[in-house]
Write an enzyme that holds these catalytic residues in place. Structure first.
Site, mmCIF file in Angstrom:
data_model
loop_
_atom_site.group_PDB
_atom_site.id
_atom_site.type_symbol
_atom_site.label_atom_id
_atom_site.label_comp_id
_atom_site.label_asym_id
_atom_site.label_seq_id
_atom_site.Cartn_x
_atom_site.Cartn_y
_atom_site.Cartn_z
ATOM 1 N N ARG A 240 0.920 -0.871 0.308
ATOM 2 C CA ARG A 240 0.001 0.084 -0.081
ATOM 3 C C ARG A 240 0.688 1.219 -0.003
ATOM 4 N NH1 ARG A 240 -3.494 -2.368 -1.304
ATOM 5 N NH2 ARG A 240 -5.844 -2.857 -0.636
ATOM 6 N N GLU A 269 -4.501 7.620 -5.049
ATOM 7 C CA GLU A 269 -4.698 6.184 -6.227
ATOM 8 C C GLU A 269 -5.778 6.667 -6.287
ATOM 9 O OE1 GLU A 269 -4.020 2.755 -5.343
ATOM 10 O OE2 GLU A 269 -1.812 2.599 -4.356
ATOM 11 N N HIS A 287 -0.604 0.045 -9.371
ATOM 12 C CA HIS A 287 -1.656 -1.010 -8.677
ATOM 13 C C HIS A 287 -2.076 -1.926 -9.438
ATOM 14 C CE1 HIS A 287 -3.697 -1.511 -4.779
ATOM 15 N NE2 HIS A 287 -3.774 -2.316 -5.119
HETATM 16 C C1 DGY Z 1 -5.650 -5.944 -2.589
HETATM 17 O O1 DGY Z 1 -6.504 -7.494 -2.847
HETATM 18 O O2 DGY Z 1 -5.466 -5.082 -1.334
HETATM 19 C C2 DGY Z 1 -4.730 -5.688 -3.700
HETATM 20 O O3 DGY Z 1 -4.203 -4.570 -3.584
HETATM 21 C C3 DGY Z 1 -6.134 -5.308 -4.656
HETATM 22 O O4 DGY Z 1 -7.811 -4.570 -4.159
#
Ligand code: DGY
Length: 320
Positions: A240, A269, A287
């Site tokens: 993240r 994002e 992402h």
């Molecule tokens: C997750 O599954 O957390 C990925 O980042 C996609 O949302």
């Protein structure tokens, strides 16, 4: 009219997922594929018994307080749940699930791509060939950092961290990790445990972040921690954006403390950080860690498995 539970799918999930959802639920899909706003989520809670959202839908405490009691379950199509205020949702009696395991390999693949790309000048190399600027070759040209046999530090040795370690073993990397608790020997597979992140950073010639975003991990990589890395470290983040202080990262790149970075996630994002554009030693992706067909199907099916369990009176396997 149907007596099937009403389900809202907030984004364009895989065809197989939508087909199964339509078969088993009274489903409405947001085919526009725009992120659900707070107002959309609140309005939907009065019309649907269940929602399958993605990390693009933010169930803040403020939203949670306004949800209609009709909404019983939020079956996230993501492993990360930092977009959900879990205590606030639990206080409203809403069941929350996620999709662990099924995206570990896809995300670990992207981490490997980013690590290799960052270490071997993928951005600059691609630009030079693509623009016709490649007019010379020299043994001192585009010299990168070799992963094979190097020391790798993994922060967060959960499912994705372990999947990444498995792939890194194929590069004979010397694997070190920091995790809240030490793994059993059969999961550790010879990796060296560090009981503090500071101790790990000191040996991390390559560093990959795989921990969730929580208040404790926000800006985990700050000025001080970048300073603890060996000179010329390579850093990768597929977890993240919240984990990295992006100003501190640019300072670390400017000083050469960090040689290159691979990022699949950003503080903001969608969009990312416009200030990163001038750095050819930042290899960036939008992402897409879990974005393979196989994994998207598996994530959708896992979310539906959780719904099926819930609506048949069982405890969903991935209840948080
Ligand atoms: C997750 O599954 O957390 C990925 O980042 C996609 O949302």
């Amino acid at each position: 009219m149907t007596d099937k539970p009403r389900l809202w799918i907030t984004r364009l999930l895989s065809d197989a997922t939508i087909e199964r959802a339509n078969r088993d639920y009274d489903t409405v899909v947001n085919y526009d594929d725009t992120p659900g706003s707070a107002d959309d989520l609140i309005a939907a809670s009065a019309e649907f018994d269940a929602i399958i959202p993605c990390h693009s839908e933010h169930f803040s405490a403020e939203v949670a307080a306004q949800l209609d009691p009709r909404l019983k379950i939020i079956a996230n199509h993501s492993v990360g749940v930092d977009h959900c205020d879990l205590p606030a949702l639990n206080a409203r009696g809403i069941t929350i699930t996620n999709t662990p395991d099924v995206l570990s390999d896809a995300t670990a693949e992207i981490a490997m791509l980013l690590m290799l790309g960052a270490a071997r000048h993928a951005v600059a190399g691609d630009r030079i060939v693509r623009t016709g600027a490649w007019d010379n070759w020299s043994p001192s040209f585009m010299v990168g950092k070799q992963m094979t046999g190097a020391r790798l530090g993994i922060v967060g040795m959960g499912r994705v961290g372990q999947a990444f370690a498995a792939k890194a073993r194929g590069f004979d990397m010397d694997i070190h990790y920091y995790n809240r608790s030490r793994l059993a020997a059969e999961l550790e597979q010879g990796a060296t445990y560090h009981d503090t992140i500071e101790s790990l950073l000191g040996v991390a010639d390559f560093l990959s972040l795989h921990c969730p975003a929580t208040p404790e991990t926000t800006d985990l990589m700050n000025d001080a921690r970048f300073g603890m890395l060996p000179d010329g470290a390579i850093v990768v983040n597929t977890a993240r954006g919240a984990l990295i202080d992006e100003s501190a990262l640019m300072k670390a790149l400017d000083s050469g403390k960090v040689a290159a970075v691979g990022l699949d996630c950003f503080k903001v994002e969608p969009g990312g950080n416009p200030a990163f554009a001038k750095y050819e030693n930042i290899f960036m992706l939008p992402h897409v860690g879990s974005a393979t067909k196989k994994t998207r199907d598996a994530m959708g099916f896992r979310a539906l498995d959780n719904l099926d369990a819930f609506f048949s009176g069982k405890i969903p396997g991935d209840m948080l």
